[in-house]
Design an enzyme around this catalytic site. Structure first.
Site, PDB file in Angstrom:
ATOM      1  N   LYS A 111       0.821  -1.219   0.000  1.00 13.88           N
ATOM      2  CA  LYS A 111       0.000   0.000   0.000  1.00 13.88           C
ATOM      3  C   LYS A 111       0.851   1.264   0.000  1.00 13.88           C
ATOM      4  O   LYS A 111       0.448   2.284  -0.553  1.00 13.88           O
ATOM      5  CB  LYS A 111      -0.961  -0.008   1.196  1.00 13.88           C
ATOM      6  N   LYS A 193      -5.881 -11.374  -5.452  1.00  9.28           N
ATOM      7  CA  LYS A 193      -6.887 -11.635  -4.419  1.00  9.28           C
ATOM      8  C   LYS A 193      -8.106 -10.760  -4.696  1.00  9.28           C
ATOM      9  O   LYS A 193      -7.953  -9.608  -5.108  1.00  9.28           O
ATOM     10  CB  LYS A 193      -6.255 -11.242  -3.067  1.00  9.28           C
ATOM     11  N   LYS A 196     -11.562  -5.064  -2.660  1.00 10.79           N
ATOM     12  CA  LYS A 196     -12.324  -3.849  -2.938  1.00 10.79           C
ATOM     13  C   LYS A 196     -11.510  -2.874  -3.775  1.00 10.79           C
ATOM     14  O   LYS A 196     -12.000  -2.252  -4.693  1.00 10.79           O
ATOM     15  CB  LYS A 196     -12.679  -3.167  -1.602  1.00 10.79           C
TER      16      LYS A 196
HETATM   17  P1  TYM Z   1     -10.760  -6.430   5.241  1.00  5.88           P
HETATM   18  O1  TYM Z   1     -11.770  -5.363   5.485  1.00  5.88           O
HETATM   19  O2  TYM Z   1      -9.837  -6.240   4.088  1.00  5.88           O
HETATM   20  O3  TYM Z   1     -11.477  -7.825   5.011  1.00  5.88           O
HETATM   21  C1  TYM Z   1     -12.393  -8.375   5.945  1.00  5.88           C
HETATM   22  C2  TYM Z   1     -12.187  -9.875   6.053  1.00  5.88           C
HETATM   23  O4  TYM Z   1     -12.350 -10.499   4.770  1.00  5.88           O
HETATM   24  C3  TYM Z   1     -11.210 -11.302   4.467  1.00  5.88           C
HETATM   25  N1  TYM Z   1     -10.976 -11.236   3.025  1.00  5.88           N
HETATM   26  C4  TYM Z   1     -10.830 -12.314   2.242  1.00  5.88           C
HETATM   27  N2  TYM Z   1     -10.870 -13.628   2.504  1.00  5.88           N
HETATM   28  C5  TYM Z   1     -10.688 -14.478   1.458  1.00  5.88           C
HETATM   29  N3  TYM Z   1     -10.480 -14.063   0.187  1.00  5.88           N
HETATM   30  C6  TYM Z   1     -10.434 -12.751  -0.124  1.00  5.88           C
HETATM   31  N4  TYM Z   1     -10.240 -12.349  -1.370  1.00  5.88           N
HETATM   32  C7  TYM Z   1     -10.614 -11.806   0.932  1.00  5.88           C
HETATM   33  N5  TYM Z   1     -10.635 -10.444   0.987  1.00  5.88           N
HETATM   34  C8  TYM Z   1     -10.852 -10.123   2.275  1.00  5.88           C
HETATM   35  C9  TYM Z   1     -10.072 -10.635   5.235  1.00  5.88           C
HETATM   36  O5  TYM Z   1      -9.011 -11.537   5.445  1.00  5.88           O
HETATM   37  C10 TYM Z   1     -10.768 -10.222   6.519  1.00  5.88           C
HETATM   38  O6  TYM Z   1     -10.820 -11.296   7.427  1.00  5.88           O
HETATM   39  N6  TYM Z   1      -7.264  -5.477   8.703  1.00  5.88           N
HETATM   40  C11 TYM Z   1      -8.545  -6.117   8.455  1.00  5.88           C
HETATM   41  C12 TYM Z   1      -9.656  -5.605   9.342  1.00  5.88           C
HETATM   42  C13 TYM Z   1      -9.370  -5.650  10.808  1.00  5.88           C
HETATM   43  C14 TYM Z   1      -9.356  -6.817  11.623  1.00  5.88           C
HETATM   44  C15 TYM Z   1      -9.092  -6.334  12.935  1.00  5.88           C
HETATM   45  C16 TYM Z   1      -9.541  -8.166  11.367  1.00  5.88           C
HETATM   46  C17 TYM Z   1      -9.109  -4.594  11.602  1.00  5.88           C
HETATM   47  N7  TYM Z   1      -8.954  -5.006  12.889  1.00  5.88           N
HETATM   48  C18 TYM Z   1      -8.987  -7.242  13.990  1.00  5.88           C
HETATM   49  C19 TYM Z   1      -9.434  -9.048  12.440  1.00  5.88           C
HETATM   50  C20 TYM Z   1      -9.173  -8.579  13.735  1.00  5.88           C
HETATM   51  C21 TYM Z   1      -8.953  -5.866   7.023  1.00  5.88           C
HETATM   52  O7  TYM Z   1      -8.540  -4.941   6.397  1.00  5.88           O
HETATM   53  O8  TYM Z   1      -9.926  -6.725   6.560  1.00  5.88           O
END
Ligand code: TYM
Length: 342
Positions: A111, A193, A196
């Site tokens: 990023k 992957k 968004k």
């Molecule tokens: P985020 O918002 O990108 O995604 C939310 C959840 O979806 C999963 N995910 C996927 N799983 C499989 N294939 C994909 N293509 C895919 N895209 C997204 C992500 O692994 C995630 O579980 N940093 C985190 C948010 C966060 C968080 C936390 C998670 C903030 N604090 C504490 C767990 C615990 C994030 O950006 O997820």
């Protein structure tokens, strides 16, 4: 009961990657664990973002999660910025987090390339994530594969904090990930992957027509140039998506008809589209119902934030004490109780 925590950024639509990789797990696990699910708006502002639509996207994310089956009777659903203790603990954990560890995070390195001048918030992002989890002293964190490295760092931060302030014990548990079979869903480009920010997604609330319009041009086995070329389902993302939306007999038929060149890729996509549309229909319908009830959403998020704040307050009292901070004068809390500080 073991406790789980997980979060999702309101930085765009809820997509099938999120759903298969994480949200479905949250929905299943909420019945067996004490569950906290957080819409992490403070994380969503670490990159370039549209501040005018953030509040609306935060609401929409909460609606999507409820529509997908998060049940406020079983899970605490809340918005990160409604619980200021997340930011406070993040600051305190800053002091035990090695800079080098932050700099080597893969997501940070990816990023950071998008910025001429990298904001410190992007570097510190994983500390806020550690704070989210440790604030509730969660044992388990259901996530997709892309979050594993952040979770390793969370464990390291917990270890370092415990070593310094744990008084010989493990005040913060070292949280373990829970992955699904769909831990990394590939996007419609067939390469990256599903994400968004890459525009290679199918939204959980997309209309049947939108789903078809997105699936139609999606990448398949690159070696299959014409309909008569036999394909290799193992290298085709559409085949892999079938595994999550189609019954096993259809998955077997897809593989056979692809290898034998009996179906063209469009035939295969049409079957996937129909099954996907059917699977997502009840979620879309529930989302429409919820969108008509803004007061209900407000109530759910308000209750969630209150419960989360109570839990977070307990942790923070202990953390402040152990880190040697002077307790706030008691006159402050009685004034606060009388509402003078609101
Ligand atoms: P985020 O918002 O990108 O995604 C939310 C959840 O979806 C999963 N995910 C996927 N799983 C499989 N294939 C994909 N293509 C895919 N895209 C997204 C992500 O692994 C995630 O579980 N940093 C985190 C948010 C966060 C968080 C936390 C998670 C903030 N604090 C504490 C767990 C615990 C994030 O950006 O997820």
């Amino acid at each position: 009961m073991p406790r789980i925590f997980s979060g999702i950024q309101p930085s765009g639509e809820l997509h099938i990657g999120n759903w298969l990789g994480a949200v479905q797990n949250w929905v299943n696990l909420q019945h067996s664990y004490e569950t906290l699910i957080c819409v992490v708006d403070l994380h969503a502002i670490t990159g370039k973002y549209d501040h005018e639509s953030l509040a609306q996207r935060t609401r929409e994310m909460a609606v999507g999660l409820l529509a997908a089956g998060i049940d406020p009777e079983h899970a605490i659903l809340f918005v990160q910025s409604h619980v200021p203790e997340h930011a406070e603990l993040q600051w305190l954990l800053n002091t035990v987090t090695p800079l080098g560890e932050l700099e080597r995070m893969t997501q940070f390195k990816d990023k950071a390339q998008r910025f001429e001048s990298v904001p410190a918030g992007l570097l510190n992002y994983p500390i806020l994530m550690a704070a989210d989890i440790l604030l509730y002293r969660a044992d388990l964190v259901p996530v997709g594969e892309d979050q594993i490295q952040h979770l390793e760092l969370t464990r390291e931060i917990a270890r370092k904090w415990n070593a310094e302030f744990g008084r010989g014990g493990a005040f913060f548990p070292e949280p373990q990930p829970i992955l699904t079979e769909a831990k990394r869903i590939t996007g419609l480009d067939g390469q990256a992957k599903m994400s968004k920010s890459l525009g290679n997604t199918i939204g959980l609330l997309d209309t049947p027509d939108e789903i078809w319009q997105k699936l139609r041009p999606a990448k398949t086995d690159p070696a299959r140039v014409t309909r008569r070329d036999p394909g290799n389902p193992e290298v085709c993302n559409i085949y892999h998506l079938h595994k999550y939306f189609s019954p096993p007999e259809t998955v077997a038929l897809v593989a056979e008809n692809c290898r034998g060149a009996k179906w063209g890729c469009l035939d295969c996509k049409r079957v996937l589209a129909d099954n996907m549309i059917a699977a997502l229909k009840p979620i879309r319908e529930r989302a429409f119902e919820l969108q008509e009830q803004p007061d209900r959403l407000e109530e759910i998020l308000g209750d969630g934030a209150l419960t989360a704040r109570r839990m977070a307050g307990e942790t923070m009292r202990e953390v402040r004490l152990r880190m040697g901070l002077l307790a706030a004068p008691s006159a402050m809390s009685s004034r606060a109780q009388r509402g003078l500080d609101s």
